[in-house]
Write a protein that holds these residues in place. Structure first.
Motif, PDB file in Angstrom:
ATOM      1  N   THR A  16     -27.489 -16.650  15.980  1.00  0.00           N
ATOM      2  CA  THR A  16     -26.244 -16.844  16.725  1.00  0.00           C
ATOM      3  C   THR A  16     -25.917 -18.330  16.776  1.00  0.00           C
ATOM      4  O   THR A  16     -26.820 -19.166  16.769  1.00  0.00           O
ATOM      5  CB  THR A  16     -26.337 -16.287  18.159  1.00  0.00           C
ATOM      6  OG1 THR A  16     -25.065 -16.423  18.809  1.00  0.00           O
ATOM      7  CG2 THR A  16     -27.393 -17.013  18.978  1.00  0.00           C
ATOM      8  N   ASN A  17     -24.630 -18.644  16.819  1.00  0.00           N
ATOM      9  CA  ASN A  17     -24.182 -20.023  17.019  1.00  0.00           C
ATOM     10  C   ASN A  17     -23.516 -20.188  18.376  1.00  0.00           C
ATOM     11  O   ASN A  17     -22.801 -21.167  18.600  1.00  0.00           O
ATOM     12  CB  ASN A  17     -23.197 -20.431  15.909  1.00  0.00           C
ATOM     13  CG  ASN A  17     -23.896 -20.817  14.616  1.00  0.00           C
ATOM     14  OD1 ASN A  17     -25.048 -20.460  14.391  1.00  0.00           O
ATOM     15  ND2 ASN A  17     -23.209 -21.542  13.757  1.00  0.00           N
ATOM     16  N   ARG A  18     -23.789 -19.277  19.295  1.00  0.00           N
ATOM     17  CA  ARG A  18     -23.062 -19.257  20.564  1.00  0.00           C
ATOM     18  C   ARG A  18     -23.313 -20.493  21.427  1.00  0.00           C
ATOM     19  O   ARG A  18     -22.489 -20.830  22.278  1.00  0.00           O
ATOM     20  CB  ARG A  18     -23.420 -17.995  21.351  1.00  0.00           C
ATOM     21  CG  ARG A  18     -24.878 -17.911  21.776  1.00  0.00           C
ATOM     22  CD  ARG A  18     -25.206 -16.581  22.406  1.00  0.00           C
ATOM     23  NE  ARG A  18     -26.604 -16.510  22.839  1.00  0.00           N
ATOM     24  CZ  ARG A  18     -27.170 -15.427  23.359  1.00  0.00           C
ATOM     25  NH1 ARG A  18     -26.451 -14.327  23.526  1.00  0.00           N
ATOM     26  NH2 ARG A  18     -28.439 -15.449  23.721  1.00  0.00           N
ATOM     27  N   GLY A  70     -18.478 -15.104  10.185  1.00  0.00           N
ATOM     28  CA  GLY A  70     -18.363 -16.223  11.106  1.00  0.00           C
ATOM     29  C   GLY A  70     -16.950 -16.755  10.969  1.00  0.00           C
ATOM     30  O   GLY A  70     -16.174 -16.283  10.132  1.00  0.00           O
ATOM     31  N   THR A 101     -29.824 -20.381  13.867  1.00  0.00           N
ATOM     32  CA  THR A 101     -28.396 -20.676  13.760  1.00  0.00           C
ATOM     33  C   THR A 101     -27.997 -20.745  12.289  1.00  0.00           C
ATOM     34  O   THR A 101     -28.840 -20.931  11.404  1.00  0.00           O
ATOM     35  CB  THR A 101     -28.030 -22.012  14.434  1.00  0.00           C
ATOM     36  OG1 THR A 101     -28.659 -23.087  13.730  1.00  0.00           O
ATOM     37  CG2 THR A 101     -28.474 -22.016  15.891  1.00  0.00           C
ATOM     38  N   TYR A 108     -16.921 -15.871  20.328  1.00  0.00           N
ATOM     39  CA  TYR A 108     -17.819 -17.026  20.404  1.00  0.00           C
ATOM     40  C   TYR A 108     -19.229 -16.649  20.864  1.00  0.00           C
ATOM     41  O   TYR A 108     -20.164 -17.407  20.650  1.00  0.00           O
ATOM     42  CB  TYR A 108     -17.214 -18.102  21.305  1.00  0.00           C
ATOM     43  CG  TYR A 108     -16.012 -18.758  20.669  1.00  0.00           C
ATOM     44  CD1 TYR A 108     -16.133 -19.933  19.941  1.00  0.00           C
ATOM     45  CD2 TYR A 108     -14.749 -18.176  20.755  1.00  0.00           C
ATOM     46  CE1 TYR A 108     -15.042 -20.518  19.324  1.00  0.00           C
ATOM     47  CE2 TYR A 108     -13.644 -18.755  20.150  1.00  0.00           C
ATOM     48  CZ  TYR A 108     -13.796 -19.924  19.429  1.00  0.00           C
ATOM     49  OH  TYR A 108     -12.708 -20.486  18.811  1.00  0.00           O
ATOM     50  N   THR A 129     -11.034 -24.662  20.430  1.00  0.00           N
ATOM     51  CA  THR A 129     -11.571 -23.318  20.251  1.00  0.00           C
ATOM     52  C   THR A 129     -10.474 -22.352  19.804  1.00  0.00           C
ATOM     53  O   THR A 129     -10.106 -21.411  20.515  1.00  0.00           O
ATOM     54  CB  THR A 129     -12.243 -22.829  21.538  1.00  0.00           C
ATOM     55  OG1 THR A 129     -11.312 -22.955  22.631  1.00  0.00           O
ATOM     56  CG2 THR A 129     -13.473 -23.643  21.847  1.00  0.00           C
ATOM     57  N   GLN A 155     -18.503 -20.953  14.157  1.00  0.00           N
ATOM     58  CA  GLN A 155     -18.724 -20.164  15.368  1.00  0.00           C
ATOM     59  C   GLN A 155     -18.632 -18.666  15.042  1.00  0.00           C
ATOM     60  O   GLN A 155     -18.326 -18.265  13.925  1.00  0.00           O
ATOM     61  CB  GLN A 155     -17.692 -20.530  16.435  1.00  0.00           C
ATOM     62  CG  GLN A 155     -17.749 -21.969  16.905  1.00  0.00           C
ATOM     63  CD  GLN A 155     -18.983 -22.266  17.732  1.00  0.00           C
ATOM     64  OE1 GLN A 155     -19.522 -21.392  18.417  1.00  0.00           O
ATOM     65  NE2 GLN A 155     -19.449 -23.505  17.689  1.00  0.00           N
ATOM     66  N   GLN A 176     -13.621 -23.026  13.533  1.00  0.00           N
ATOM     67  CA  GLN A 176     -12.608 -23.417  14.504  1.00  0.00           C
ATOM     68  C   GLN A 176     -11.912 -24.690  14.037  1.00  0.00           C
ATOM     69  O   GLN A 176     -12.432 -25.452  13.222  1.00  0.00           O
ATOM     70  CB  GLN A 176     -13.212 -23.582  15.888  1.00  0.00           C
ATOM     71  CG  GLN A 176     -14.250 -24.666  16.043  1.00  0.00           C
ATOM     72  CD  GLN A 176     -14.833 -24.691  17.454  1.00  0.00           C
ATOM     73  OE1 GLN A 176     -14.909 -23.682  18.128  1.00  0.00           O
ATOM     74  NE2 GLN A 176     -15.244 -25.877  17.895  1.00  0.00           N
ATOM     75  N   GLY A 215     -21.885 -25.671  20.899  1.00  0.00           N
ATOM     76  CA  GLY A 215     -20.574 -26.154  21.304  1.00  0.00           C
ATOM     77  C   GLY A 215     -20.139 -27.350  20.476  1.00  0.00           C
ATOM     78  O   GLY A 215     -20.920 -28.281  20.267  1.00  0.00           O
ATOM     79  N   TYR A 265     -19.496 -27.334  17.312  1.00  0.00           N
ATOM     80  CA  TYR A 265     -19.782 -27.157  15.888  1.00  0.00           C
ATOM     81  C   TYR A 265     -18.670 -26.318  15.282  1.00  0.00           C
ATOM     82  O   TYR A 265     -18.178 -25.362  15.879  1.00  0.00           O
ATOM     83  CB  TYR A 265     -21.135 -26.468  15.719  1.00  0.00           C
ATOM     84  CG  TYR A 265     -21.676 -26.477  14.311  1.00  0.00           C
ATOM     85  CD1 TYR A 265     -21.820 -27.666  13.601  1.00  0.00           C
ATOM     86  CD2 TYR A 265     -22.058 -25.294  13.685  1.00  0.00           C
ATOM     87  CE1 TYR A 265     -22.332 -27.681  12.313  1.00  0.00           C
ATOM     88  CE2 TYR A 265     -22.583 -25.295  12.402  1.00  0.00           C
ATOM     89  CZ  TYR A 265     -22.708 -26.489  11.717  1.00  0.00           C
ATOM     90  OH  TYR A 265     -23.219 -26.500  10.437  1.00  0.00           O
TER      91      TYR A 265
END
Length: 498
Positions: free
Chosen positions: A222-224, A253, A290, A196, A262, A232, A256, A227, A229
């Motif tokens: 990054t998609n860190r 990627g 992102t 993540y 998660t 990830q 989730q 939250g 979405y």
């Protein structure tokens, strides 16, 4: 036009891409599955067709008894002087090597090994020289992105391995790729771990060997912090320029299973993100750094239509392209016929790191209906929803002293339990049916026109967060036990994504 991500769905991680004339070629890692390193091609960046594999012979890669998520790690694909090169790591044997071909639709060479450690190797060609890069420690004990010059025909090192960049501070610096753009050398890398916190970072230099100056606003992608979405774990990418001069990043990627759940079990997939260079020579990526599940762009003409295959059967798939084995298969146990599959079981089961009689196709979306008519003369045969030898769900027909029965078996870590059975008496065949959602698999037997439920199992127990490792769920057809011939027959296989 608007395109949707991922552009290649299912367990196809660590993409690397190159362009030759007007065609793009892309490869992915394959770990313990064989053939190794699938190859795709595209004319428009978003519609991809698999055309082969780089590693098709046992002499090219050692997979015997490798652990799940061992074997073939992240590859790099490059084209130079009319020849394609694929370099990768067998993480189990700790060897970096490359193979080559002059015909990407044909066979690849035997491996050429490079005496440099680490993983995620890359090749960069310039002025008659070949530079080899990986992550790890250099010849002086310094960790980072490590580079040496090699002789391309033999893999022999022509210079010591030396660290040229140590990243932006994130853990697990990996996936180096080098490019020369407008006179500068750009070094792209991934940091944060393929989880993540994954991210893409880069640096640039006026020299191929550095020193490298980090992009001031790393990470570039990054998609860190997104939250909730669905998309990830964004990172591990490779740049490519299209025919109009636009730059793109292909990267991995994962999706989730729910907004605040998660877990992911489909594996790491291939995503496409636009890249834009500024006047200062630095580039940005995506939407404010992102990646999105869809992008509106004028870089791809509106005449291009993104096609998606929703139904997979024996008739519309290719045994040599769409399907895969666990490690090196014993081909004498397989009869791959048109519209029909026959298997001979062995003493090797799905619960051990060997090569059971198994042939699988990657699960590509959460919601699906999977069915197949299975008949058995001896032993057991059925459908497995397979993450690794310790995490898989089996729906199968097996022989008993009193006849035949269908079983639903759950394998979760050390717990291996036949949860439900249904006696078939004199019948030795049944239509097995699995309905998949983001959070659950439901198991049925279809007798005549009646669906008989056998039970359910949560997808989370096949996720990377529970099972560990770097792979994704593969829908497998398997046979175990039995030794009197090809005792199991599979017909009318169908996997439909909803």
């Amino acid at each position: 036009m608007k395109f949707n991500n991922p552009v290649i769905k299912g367990f196809y991680p660590d993409p690397s891409v190159c362009k030759v004339e007007d065609t793009y070629y892309l490869i992915c890692s394959s770990f313990q599955f064989f053939p190794g390193v699938p190859i795709f091609e595209s004319k428009d960046l978003i519609n991809w067709e698999q055309i082969g594999h780089c590693l098709t012979r046992t002499t090219q890669v050692q997979l015997e008894k490798v652990n799940s998520s061992g074997g073939v790690f992240a590859p790099t694909l490059r084209h130079h002087n009319g020849r394609f090169y694929m370099t990768t790591t067998n993480d189990t044997t700790r060897q970096n090597f490359y193979v080559w071909t002059d015909d990407i639709y044909g066979e690849w060479s035997e491996p050429i090994y490079v005496d440099q450690g680490g993983i995620d190797p890359d090749l960069f060609f310039e002025n008659g020289k070949t530079y080899f890069m990986s992550n790890g420690q250099d010849d002086y004990g310094v960790s980072g992105i490590v580079q040496c010059e090699i002789e391309i025909d033999s893999g022999q090192k022509l210079s010591p391995s030396r660290t040229i960049w140590q990243g932006s501070g994130g853990r697990y610096l990996e996936s180096p790729h080098m490019y020369k753009i407008n006179g500068l050398y750009y070094l792209l890398a991934a940091e944060g771990g393929t989880e993540y916190g994954h991210m893409e970072t880069y640096a640039r230099s006026s020299s191929v060997s550095g020193p490298f100056e980090a992009y001031p606003h790393n990470p570039v992608l990054t998609n860190r912090n997104l939250g909730g979405y669905e998309l990830q774990g964004v990172g591990h990418g490779d740049l490519v320029q299209d025919n109009k001069g636009n730059w793109w990043l292909f990267h991995l990627g994962f999706r989730q299973t729910g907004q605040y759940m998660t877990y992911h079990h489909l594996g790491r997939e291939v995503f496409l993100t636009p890249v834009t260079f500024g006047e200062d020579g630095w580039f940005t990526a995506g939407h404010n750094g992102t990646t999105l599940l869809s992008f509106d762009t004028d870089r791809i003409p509106d005449t291009v239509v993104q096609n998606e295959k929703k139904i997979f059967t024996f008739d519309n798939t290719d045994w040599n392209l769409d399907w895969c084995y666990l490690r090196h298969p014993h081909y004498e146990n397989y009869l791959l016929e048109s519209g029909r599959l026959k298997l001979r079981g062995s003493e090797v089961t799905l619960d051990e790191p060997g090569s059971p009689t198994f042939i699988g196709i990657r699960q590509k979306d959460f919601n699906a209906v999977i069915s197949c008519e299975v008949s058995v003369l001896d032993g057991e045969a059925g459908i497995t929803i397979y993450m690794d030898e310790n995490h898989h769900y089996d729906l199968a027909v097996r022989t008993r002293e009193t006849g035949y029965q269908v079983i639903e078996r759950l394998n979760i870590g050390d717990i291996k339990s036949v949860e439900h059975t249904l006696d078939l008496t004199s019948r030795n065949h049944a239509v097995l049916l699995i309905k998949a959602s983001a959070t659950q698999f439901s198991f049925f037997v279809q007798l005549e026109d009646k669906e008989i439920p056998l039970g359910t199992a949560q997808t989370r127990y096949l996720s990377s967060e529970v099972a560990g490792g770097f792979t994704g769920v593969v829908i497998g057809l398997y046979a175990a036990g039995g030794c009197t011939g090809h005792d199991a027959a599979f017909t009318n296989f169908r996997c439909e994504y909803l």
